[in-house]
Each structure stands twice: as structure tokens, then as C-alpha cells.
Design a protein around this motif. Sequence first.
Motif, PDB file in Angstrom:
ATOM      1  N   UNK A   1       0.793  -1.218   0.000  1.00 20.45           N
ATOM      2  CA  UNK A   1       0.000   0.000   0.000  1.00 20.45           C
ATOM      3  C   UNK A   1       0.823   1.264   0.000  1.00 20.45           C
ATOM      4  N   UNK A   2       2.156   1.154  -0.151  1.00 22.78           N
ATOM      5  CA  UNK A   2       3.029   2.322  -0.068  1.00 22.78           C
ATOM      6  C   UNK A   2       3.162   3.071  -1.394  1.00 22.78           C
ATOM      7  N   UNK A   3       2.879   2.393  -2.512  1.00 18.84           N
ATOM      8  CA  UNK A   3       3.135   2.998  -3.818  1.00 18.84           C
ATOM      9  C   UNK A   3       1.973   2.765  -4.779  1.00 18.84           C
ATOM     10  N   UNK A   4       1.907   3.623  -5.779  1.00 21.43           N
ATOM     11  CA  UNK A   4       0.904   3.541  -6.836  1.00 21.43           C
ATOM     12  C   UNK A   4       1.601   3.362  -8.174  1.00 21.43           C
ATOM     13  N   UNK A   5       0.914   2.722  -9.104  1.00 19.59           N
ATOM     14  CA  UNK A   5       1.391   2.602 -10.484  1.00 19.59           C
ATOM     15  C   UNK A   5       0.417   3.335 -11.390  1.00 19.59           C
TER      16      UNK A   5
ATOM     17  N   UNK B   1       2.438   6.724 -22.917  1.00 24.92           N
ATOM     18  CA  UNK B   1       3.860   6.659 -23.255  1.00 24.92           C
ATOM     19  C   UNK B   1       4.781   6.551 -22.047  1.00 24.92           C
ATOM     20  N   UNK B   2       4.246   6.678 -20.813  1.00 24.72           N
ATOM     21  CA  UNK B   2       5.110   6.648 -19.633  1.00 24.72           C
ATOM     22  C   UNK B   2       4.426   5.964 -18.461  1.00 24.72           C
ATOM     23  N   UNK B   3       5.101   4.971 -17.896  1.00 24.69           N
ATOM     24  CA  UNK B   3       4.692   4.356 -16.641  1.00 24.69           C
ATOM     25  C   UNK B   3       5.400   5.059 -15.497  1.00 24.69           C
ATOM     26  N   UNK B   4       4.749   5.139 -14.346  1.00 24.40           N
ATOM     27  CA  UNK B   4       5.390   5.761 -13.184  1.00 24.40           C
ATOM     28  C   UNK B   4       4.967   5.059 -11.906  1.00 24.40           C
ATOM     29  N   UNK B   5       5.915   4.971 -10.961  1.00 24.91           N
ATOM     30  CA  UNK B   5       5.628   4.521  -9.601  1.00 24.91           C
ATOM     31  C   UNK B   5       5.661   5.757  -8.706  1.00 24.91           C
ATOM     32  N   UNK B   6       4.596   5.935  -7.906  1.00 25.57           N
ATOM     33  CA  UNK B   6       4.442   7.115  -7.062  1.00 25.57           C
ATOM     34  C   UNK B   6       4.434   6.721  -5.594  1.00 25.57           C
ATOM     35  N   UNK B   7       4.910   7.629  -4.747  1.00 24.57           N
ATOM     36  CA  UNK B   7       4.718   7.474  -3.312  1.00 24.57           C
ATOM     37  C   UNK B   7       3.277   7.832  -2.984  1.00 24.57           C
ATOM     38  N   UNK B   8       2.644   7.017  -2.182  1.00 30.15           N
ATOM     39  CA  UNK B   8       1.227   7.228  -1.923  1.00 30.15           C
ATOM     40  C   UNK B   8       0.988   8.413  -0.981  1.00 30.15           C
ATOM     41  N   UNK B   9       1.993   8.782  -0.215  1.00 34.50           N
ATOM     42  CA  UNK B   9       1.819   9.856   0.751  1.00 34.50           C
ATOM     43  C   UNK B   9       1.501  11.188   0.086  1.00 34.50           C
ATOM     44  N   UNK B  10       2.168  11.483  -1.028  1.00 36.45           N
ATOM     45  CA  UNK B  10       1.964  12.771  -1.681  1.00 36.45           C
ATOM     46  C   UNK B  10       1.853  12.681  -3.201  1.00 36.45           C
TER      47      UNK B  10
ATOM     48  N   UNK C   1       4.139  11.916  -5.285  1.00 37.47           N
ATOM     49  CA  UNK C   1       5.382  12.234  -5.995  1.00 37.47           C
ATOM     50  C   UNK C   1       5.919  11.005  -6.715  1.00 37.47           C
ATOM     51  N   UNK C   2       6.568  11.233  -7.850  1.00 37.49           N
ATOM     52  CA  UNK C   2       7.065  10.150  -8.697  1.00 37.49           C
ATOM     53  C   UNK C   2       8.413   9.649  -8.187  1.00 37.49           C
ATOM     54  N   UNK C   3       8.493   8.342  -7.937  1.00 40.97           N
ATOM     55  CA  UNK C   3       9.760   7.733  -7.549  1.00 40.97           C
ATOM     56  C   UNK C   3      10.614   7.411  -8.763  1.00 40.97           C
ATOM     57  N   UNK C   4       9.976   6.872  -9.800  1.00 38.05           N
ATOM     58  CA  UNK C   4      10.713   6.502 -11.009  1.00 38.05           C
ATOM     59  C   UNK C   4       9.730   6.349 -12.157  1.00 38.05           C
ATOM     60  N   UNK C   5      10.222   6.554 -13.391  1.00 34.45           N
ATOM     61  CA  UNK C   5       9.395   6.472 -14.584  1.00 34.45           C
ATOM     62  C   UNK C   5      10.052   5.586 -15.629  1.00 34.45           C
ATOM     63  N   UNK C   6       9.226   5.075 -16.542  1.00 35.82           N
ATOM     64  CA  UNK C   6       9.709   4.273 -17.664  1.00 35.82           C
ATOM     65  C   UNK C   6       8.986   4.724 -18.920  1.00 35.82           C
ATOM     66  N   UNK C   7       9.748   5.183 -19.910  1.00 38.82           N
ATOM     67  CA  UNK C   7       9.168   5.618 -21.163  1.00 38.82           C
ATOM     68  C   UNK C   7       9.024   4.461 -22.145  1.00 38.82           C
TER      69      UNK C   7
END
Length: 361
Positions: free
Chosen positions: A237-241, A248-257, A259-265
Motif C-alpha cells: 500500500x506504499x506505492x501507486x502505479x 507513453x510513460x509508466x510511473x511509480x508514485x509514493x502514496x503519501x503525496x 510524488x514520482x519515484x521513477x518512470x519508464x518511457x
Amino acid sequence: MPQLARLVTALTAPWAFSGADAAPYLESWRTTRLLVQRGDTELIVQELKPLATASTVRFPAPWPRRFGPCAVSPAADLAVFAGPHALRAVDRSGGVRWELRHRCWAGCAGHAVFTEYADDRDHQYASSGSAGFSADGKIVWAHVRGPLAHEDPYRGCGEEWLVINAVNGTVLARIETRTAAAGSVHVPHPDPGQMGLTIGEGQDGSPLRWGRWDGHALAVDSFGNEDRVLLAVSPTGDRLLTVTHDQDTLAVHRITDGSVEAELGASVVPPHHAIEAEADEAQAFFDYEGGFLDESALVVGTVESDEEFGTGRHWLVDTASMRLTDRLTYPFEVSGLPKALGDGTWYTVSDPDNALHIWAL
């Protein structure tokens, strides 16, 4: 490098199906796993875990599936149907536990029963909301078109996100979404007080809303109002996809705010092997489906962009670096999208065989 998937089990669909609308799907909760398939006259739910106590529940549907989606509780004791005019909660006996009427998604003045609009084209192709259960089954989150039936019709006609007591249908909290939906999907969180809502506005965008309900107040975050489609929540439950609206871009986000942790184009995805060398190489893009295989890996697809050239491809992605690590291969041809279950497995739906196949590495 290709990585061969291992078939864990195959599940037979309750009904034969020939299209995505009639296909079964799996819902994975902490204590159970449900096989769900919606027909025009009923919703069938099979409880699969533990297998020794597996059972089948049939909920009569108040309207055919093209008139709106539905949701089933983790305990499979209640189903909520989101229709053009109302949310209707149906229990295992087939009885209506509660109904909450709202302004019509098709824009009509209102209908008392389904037969009054069954053949109306505007209702058949109207926009729609959706509903989703909290992880403990006590709360229903619902995206509806306001105002509710008992309120002043001139109060406003915007879309609202409701928090509802699943037992009696009491609205506990509500907030305007400030959207113009064609449709929406709820994405649950392991914490019963949190829920994601991804809203499709057609070509205009895909706003995302994240709700937090503490039992007293509802707080909703829009994470910067970016056009991202919410695909999944990590097992902890800590991250979102998410994937961008243009895919064109996947991203993993912190659920708290958010914010993007990392992206893949999608530019790193190699061309489909069936594309001839002399032909213009079409750029692959990610599907509106994907999820956490576990905390360290994602399973995603480029099926939609591959279909012109042959079999759609599925991929493993490392969540820490958002790096494409392997292409998944299978002992036999599979069709459709990979759908992660969060416990190291994922499944695909086989249209010709009317089955769901659960896979592991």
C-alpha cells in the motif's frame, strides 16, 4: 531476455464469453480471492480461497451490464450495481439492501424502473460512474452524477465522490470531483480508509483522485492534476502505479503525496519481432492495464500497440529502477492483457478456451 512463465492453474469461466465485456476477472483480497463475471441478468461470484470452502454466489442484476459497472464486497455478501439513475445494493438472497438514486448519467429527467429506458439509445451509450468496496467491505465508495434524488434538483449537476455505509446506504461523506467523466474505475487500497479513483474523460484526459476517509472527514488529493490513469496499488500500500493518458510513460508514485519515484518511457520497448526491417518501425505504447507482481516487480503489456503486428507482448519491470528487465513468454499462446495479483502471480483471460490462466515466474 525472454522469461518463460509457469502455469499455476486454470479456472473455467462460469459462462462462455466472446468479448471483453463478458469476460471474467479476479479480485484478490487479503483473505480471499474472487472470480467474478457479469452477465445481463446476474452477477456470478466464485470464492476461490481457501479452495476447500469455495462457493458460488449469484446476484440478480437490476439492469444489463452495458448500463453500468458493478462491485462485489470482499466477503461476497453484497454487490453494488452502478446504473444510469441509481446505486443499488443487492445481498446474497437477491434482496435489495438499499438504493441511492442520483441524477441520470444520460441527462434525462428520471425513470422509476429499467423498462422505461431499456430501449433508449441515449441510456445505452451514456457516460457512467462506478463503485468500489473498501478492503474490509464496510464502506462503498461511489462516483455518481449529483445531486442525489432527495436533494434540490437545482443544487448543481456536477459529479461527486461518495463514501457510503455498506450496511444501510447512508452517505457518510461526499466531495465534487470537478470532472466530466465518460467512465471511471475504483482501485482499492489495503487500508479500508483509502481508495483510488481513475476517471476517463475520453480524449480530454484522465484525472486521478485519491481519497482518505478517517471515519469523520473525507480528504481527496488530485496529485497535481496530471492526466494519469491509476493502474494499481502495491501489496504494502506504499506505492501507486500509473500510466500517462497518452500511454507513453509508466510511473511509480509514493502514496503519501503522489510524488514520482521513477518512470519508464515506452521508447525503450523494442520493436515487435513481426515488423519487417524495411518497414517504418511503429512505436509501442503501454496498455491501460498493469500491476505489481510483488513489491520489486511490475507486469505490464504493450498488447494494444502490438496487435497490428501479431501476438501482444507482456513485460517485467523492476520497480526500483523502472527498468524493462524481461519479456514474458508462455508455454502456449495467450491473448489479452496481463493482470497482476500482487502475490507473485498474474493472470490472463483466454477467449477461445473460456478460461483464466494464473501464472508465476
